[in-house]
Structure formats: C-alpha cells, structure tokens
Design a protein around this motif. Sequence first.
Motif, PDB file in Angstrom:
ATOM      1  N   GLN A   1       0.828  -1.198   0.000  1.00  0.00           N
ATOM      2  CA  GLN A   1       0.000   0.000   0.000  1.00  0.00           C
ATOM      3  C   GLN A   1       0.864   1.250   0.000  1.00  0.00           C
TER       4      GLN A   1
ATOM      5  N   ILE B   1      -6.801  -6.034  -5.672  1.00  0.00           N
ATOM      6  CA  ILE B   1      -6.953  -5.121  -4.542  1.00  0.00           C
ATOM      7  C   ILE B   1      -7.817  -5.789  -3.482  1.00  0.00           C
TER       8      ILE B   1
ATOM      9  N   ALA C   1      -5.380   0.074 -11.453  1.00  0.00           N
ATOM     10  CA  ALA C   1      -5.061  -1.278 -10.993  1.00  0.00           C
ATOM     11  C   ALA C   1      -5.532  -2.317 -11.996  1.00  0.00           C
TER      12      ALA C   1
ATOM     13  N   THR D   1      -9.736  -5.184   0.329  1.00  0.00           N
ATOM     14  CA  THR D   1     -10.251  -4.118   1.184  1.00  0.00           C
ATOM     15  C   THR D   1     -11.344  -4.674   2.093  1.00  0.00           C
TER      16      THR D   1
ATOM     17  N   TRP E   1      -9.089   2.380  -9.395  1.00  0.00           N
ATOM     18  CA  TRP E   1      -9.646   1.123  -9.908  1.00  0.00           C
ATOM     19  C   TRP E   1      -9.255   0.867 -11.357  1.00  0.00           C
TER      20      TRP E   1
ATOM     21  N   GLY F   1      -0.024  -7.349  -5.109  1.00  0.00           N
ATOM     22  CA  GLY F   1      -1.160  -6.463  -5.332  1.00  0.00           C
ATOM     23  C   GLY F   1      -1.203  -5.356  -4.305  1.00  0.00           C
ATOM     24  N   LEU F   2      -2.406  -4.890  -3.997  1.00  0.00           N
ATOM     25  CA  LEU F   2      -2.610  -3.733  -3.136  1.00  0.00           C
ATOM     26  C   LEU F   2      -3.674  -4.035  -2.092  1.00  0.00           C
ATOM     27  N   ARG F   3      -3.561  -3.377  -0.945  1.00  0.00           N
ATOM     28  CA  ARG F   3      -4.582  -3.544   0.079  1.00  0.00           C
ATOM     29  C   ARG F   3      -4.714  -2.288   0.918  1.00  0.00           C
ATOM     30  N   TRP F   4      -5.928  -1.782   0.964  1.00  0.00           N
ATOM     31  CA  TRP F   4      -6.289  -0.718   1.896  1.00  0.00           C
ATOM     32  C   TRP F   4      -7.530  -1.175   2.637  1.00  0.00           C
TER      33      TRP F   4
END
Length: 273
Positions: free
Chosen positions: A75, A131, A124, A133, A121, A98-101
């Motif tokens: 992140q 992602i 990515a 979340t 969005w 990947g990504l994570r919030w």
Amino acid sequence: MKIVDAQIHIWSSGSPSGLHRKVSSFTAEEALKEMDEAGVDAALIHPPGSWDPNSNALAVEAARKYPDRFAVMGQFPPDQPENRKLIHGWKNQPGMMGLRWALLSPAEQVWLRDGTLDWLWPAAEREGLPIATMGGLFLPEFRKIAEAHPHLKLILDHCGLVRTGQDAAAFARLDELVALAKLPNVAVKATGAPHYSTEPYPYRNLHGGLQRIFDAFGPHRFFWGTDVTRMPCSYRQCVTFFTEELSWLTGRDLEMVMGRGLCEWIGWNLSFD
C-alpha cells in the motif's frame, strides 16, 4: 497439504490499532517461528501503514529475504496525487502481488464517494493488480466498483462480514455478501473468523454462515487466513478450525481453501506439488 495464510501483519514501530498485540514490533522472523509452530508454510503480508509508515518496505524486505515464505499486498497513501505514478510497475518489487487498503475509518470511506479513489480502480485494472479491502463495511460501493471494472480482481477482507459485529450480528448482511459471488472478479478472504464469535473454539455458531459464503464463492474464491496478531486463539487453532472442525470442507476443496486458491488468484507462484 501446503498451507498459506492469506493475511498477516509485520511491523517495526508504532502503536498497533484495535485488538492487535500491543508490541512495538513483530518481525518476519517472529512470524516465521509462529508459522512453523502452527504448520503454516507461507503467508501474505499486509503492511499496516496506519501505524507503521515503513511497513511496506519492511514487508518487501521480508519477501526478498524469504521468497518461499512471504509475499506482499502492499500500500501507499492513495489520496495523495503524487503517489499515483507508483502503481505502474508496482509488481516489480520483490514478492509484491497487489494492493490492500482496509478503509476502516469513515474518513477513508468518504474517498469511495467523493472521487478521491476514482483513479485507482482503472489503474489497478490496467496493471493487473488485485486489490483487497474491508468491503464488508461498504458493500454497495464495493459492488459498484466490481461491476464497473470486471477485469479488476477484488478481495473482500475478513469474510466480508460486519466488522463490528459478533455472532449473529456479524452475518447481518450475509445475503448481500453472497450475492456478490455472481461477479467472477470478486473473492473472499476468510481471515479473522474466530474474532466474529463470542463462543469458545471451535466457534460452532460460525460454521453455518461460513458454509454459505463458501457455497456461494466456491473453493477457488474463498481463502483461509488469520490476521493472527489480533486473534483470540492460538495460531494452530486458526488452522485446525478450518482443517478439522468444518465438516463440509474436505479433500481438494480444503486444499484450495488453505492456500492453492489464494496463490492462483493473486499469481503467487508457490510450488504445491
């Protein structure tokens, strides 16, 4: 059977939030020791940027040092326009998947509605970055994102349940949650499940609700994990809750849920044979 934890945190500073262990650091080596004791082969690190701004770099270093044990859902502050360029080539970092919030706070959830995250969005989606979340907190907005970006892989954290609820209250929006299974780009991270019960292990009041989620999403989109540093039970019990106590989860389905499905979904090339 190879077991892969879909979510852990490591950190080197700060004051952990919520129910997380109140320790100033939790290192990769400490995580490995606990993983070995619990029979966990690998884990996906989610940097807790909310209390340790350096946790992304710490996670990348752990993945570089132990590539067969760790990967990362990283992140950066997504509300800062100067950070938008980071998403291009994001996967070039060691172990980055990947990504994570979490988007836990109401102030962060406003970003879903005021345009702050509108750039994220499609960016990515173009980069092929999954992602994750806490979409259970904002299921209508989550659905809109998933529908608008069908090639963006999205992961609902912590079973997609009501984060603030326990027992029956945790499953208050279960119908809305399982309806998302019709969208093939949505998966569920079945992490943190013990937190949702006030009963002792093996948390029998969770079994039926978890089965409904599994039946909807299937073994390829339902990923076991822990968030171990805030669990009310031992790491080993987090494992055996799924491997021994859920009568409906067996055979090939169990193997998929306990790690193979996660790795296939995010593109983590661990050896399972």
